[in-house]
Design an enzyme around this catalytic site. Structure first.
Site, PDB file in Angstrom:
ATOM      1  N   THR A  70     -43.663   3.122  -5.638  1.00 56.88           N
ATOM      2  CA  THR A  70     -43.255   1.929  -5.063  1.00 56.88           C
ATOM      3  C   THR A  70     -43.366   1.907  -3.581  1.00 56.88           C
ATOM      4  O   THR A  70     -43.106   0.790  -2.885  1.00 56.88           O
ATOM      5  CB  THR A  70     -41.514   2.203  -4.957  1.00 56.88           C
ATOM      6  OG1 THR A  70     -41.365   3.254  -4.803  1.00 56.88           O
ATOM      7  CG2 THR A  70     -41.185   1.747  -6.743  1.00 56.88           C
ATOM      8  N   ARG A  92     -32.947   8.613   1.215  1.00 54.60           N
ATOM      9  CA  ARG A  92     -32.609   8.656   2.741  1.00 54.60           C
ATOM     10  C   ARG A  92     -31.266   7.603   2.894  1.00 54.60           C
ATOM     11  O   ARG A  92     -30.444   8.366   3.783  1.00 54.60           O
ATOM     12  CB  ARG A  92     -33.599   7.814   3.364  1.00 54.60           C
ATOM     13  CG  ARG A  92     -34.742   8.752   3.720  1.00 54.60           C
ATOM     14  CD  ARG A  92     -36.141   8.042   4.202  1.00 54.60           C
ATOM     15  NE  ARG A  92     -36.711   7.246   3.075  1.00 54.60           N
ATOM     16  CZ  ARG A  92     -37.892   6.810   3.146  1.00 54.60           C
ATOM     17  NH1 ARG A  92     -38.504   6.481   4.350  1.00 54.60           N
ATOM     18  NH2 ARG A  92     -38.344   6.221   2.201  1.00 54.60           N
TER      19      ARG A  92
HETATM   20  O1  C5P Z   1     -35.451   7.867   0.563  1.00 52.20           O
HETATM   21  P1  C5P Z   1     -35.974   7.133  -0.463  1.00 52.20           P
HETATM   22  O2  C5P Z   1     -34.598   6.688  -1.201  1.00 52.20           O
HETATM   23  O3  C5P Z   1     -37.191   6.124  -0.160  1.00 52.20           O
HETATM   24  O4  C5P Z   1     -36.570   8.050  -1.644  1.00 52.20           O
HETATM   25  C1  C5P Z   1     -37.081   7.588  -2.788  1.00 52.20           C
HETATM   26  C2  C5P Z   1     -37.560   9.175  -3.434  1.00 52.20           C
HETATM   27  O5  C5P Z   1     -38.042   8.566  -4.960  1.00 52.20           O
HETATM   28  C3  C5P Z   1     -38.529   9.988  -2.706  1.00 52.20           C
HETATM   29  O6  C5P Z   1     -38.430  11.280  -2.906  1.00 52.20           O
HETATM   30  C4  C5P Z   1     -39.952   9.463  -3.355  1.00 52.20           C
HETATM   31  O7  C5P Z   1     -40.735  10.430  -3.351  1.00 52.20           O
HETATM   32  C5  C5P Z   1     -39.576   9.099  -4.880  1.00 52.20           C
HETATM   33  N1  C5P Z   1     -40.412   8.201  -5.578  1.00 52.20           N
HETATM   34  C6  C5P Z   1     -40.711   6.842  -5.094  1.00 52.20           C
HETATM   35  N2  C5P Z   1     -41.525   6.092  -5.894  1.00 52.20           N
HETATM   36  C7  C5P Z   1     -41.915   6.519  -6.898  1.00 52.20           C
HETATM   37  C8  C5P Z   1     -41.876   7.622  -7.290  1.00 52.20           C
HETATM   38  C9  C5P Z   1     -40.924   8.514  -6.528  1.00 52.20           C
HETATM   39  O8  C5P Z   1     -40.165   6.313  -4.029  1.00 52.20           O
HETATM   40  N3  C5P Z   1     -42.835   5.520  -7.642  1.00 52.20           N
END
Ligand code: C5P
Length: 233
Positions: free
Chosen positions: A117, A214
């Site tokens: 994403t 986060r």
């Molecule tokens: O801090 P935040 O809410 O942005 O973290 C999102 C989590 O989701 C992170 O651990 C990131 O590695 C994971 N993730 C992501 N997008 C994806 C798959 C996993 O942000 N497509």
């Protein structure tokens, strides 16, 4: 919806402090490579035991079928709920992994990662142009990869909330896990997540689970924000 809390910490102590504060709340902990490299499999086992935690190991495997399926086999004794691999790793990699899960009669669910994403259309083009001079739009790539995952034995996929409605219609039996989620009223600030939604928006669109990092891990009152998110789930 299920709430998956991303424990994106460099130290096990920080993850344990959060788990202590969230004790008793119905969440799944997502452990990514940063924390896993600190804790290792032994630490993962101890964390599971200490917090009676439901665990999602997000190592986003992407390798030849033999290597990935044997890595999945390594995880069989740890009672994990989910593990991730890249859908772009291909059919044989996913089928071989599913075979390992089925043969051991495990309840582990394989999740396929589509396009992260953090990509927007422009950045995606920089990658995809290496495959084709005029690459398919990001959304088309995601649908094609999710279809491949569904045919190859994947239990669910990780994708953006912006894509979930259409994907769920096409693949009603898959579980859809949505990262890039920001709770209502959360101070957005600069972020590497370019396509964010709130938990209620994800729910309306048919998501089965959300991943939140986060907004929880950097919050001074993580329990409060988790309870608020759970109310929207
Ligand atoms: O801090 P935040 O809410 O942005 O973290 C999102 C989590 O989701 C992170 O651990 C990131 O590695 C994971 N993730 C992501 N997008 C994806 C798959 C996993 O942000 N497509």
């Amino acid at each position: 919806m299920e709430l998956m809390v991303a424990l994106d910490y460099p130290e096990v102590k920080q993850a344990a402090e959060l788990a202590d504060q969230l004790r008793g709340l119905p969440v799944t902990y997502k452990i990514g490579s940063e924390l896993f490299l600190q804790m290792g499999l032994k630490g993962l086992h101890e964390f599971k035991k200490q917090w009676n935690a439901s665990l999602f190991l997000d190592l986003k495997f992407h390798d030849i079928p033999n290597t990935v399926s044997r890595s999945i086999a390594q995880l069989m004794t740890y009672d994990l709920k989910y593990v991730t691999m890249h859908l772009s790793g291909g059919r044989s990699m996913m089928e071989a992994s599913r075979q390992v899960v089925d043969q051991s009669k495990s309840t582990l669910q394989l999740l396929g990662v589509s396009v992260l994403t953090s990509f927007d259309e422009a950045e995606w083009k920089e990658v995809a142009v290496a495959i084709h001079p005029s690459p398919a739009p990001l959304a088309d790539t995601v649908s094609a990869w999710v279809a491949l995952g569904a045919q190859s034995g994947i239990h669910g996929v990780v994708c953006s909330g912006h894509e979930v409605s259409a994907l769920k219609k096409a693949h009603p039996t898959l579980k859809f896990i949505i990262p890039g989620v920001r709770p209502d009223g959360f101070e957005k600030g600069p972020s590497d997540q370019k396509r964010v939604l709130t938990p209620s928006e994800v729910k309306k669109r048919g998501g089965d689970a959300i991943v939140v990092g986060r907004p929880i891990t950097q919050n001074e009152q993580p329990k409060k924000i988790v309870e608020a998110i759970l109310r929207d789930c």
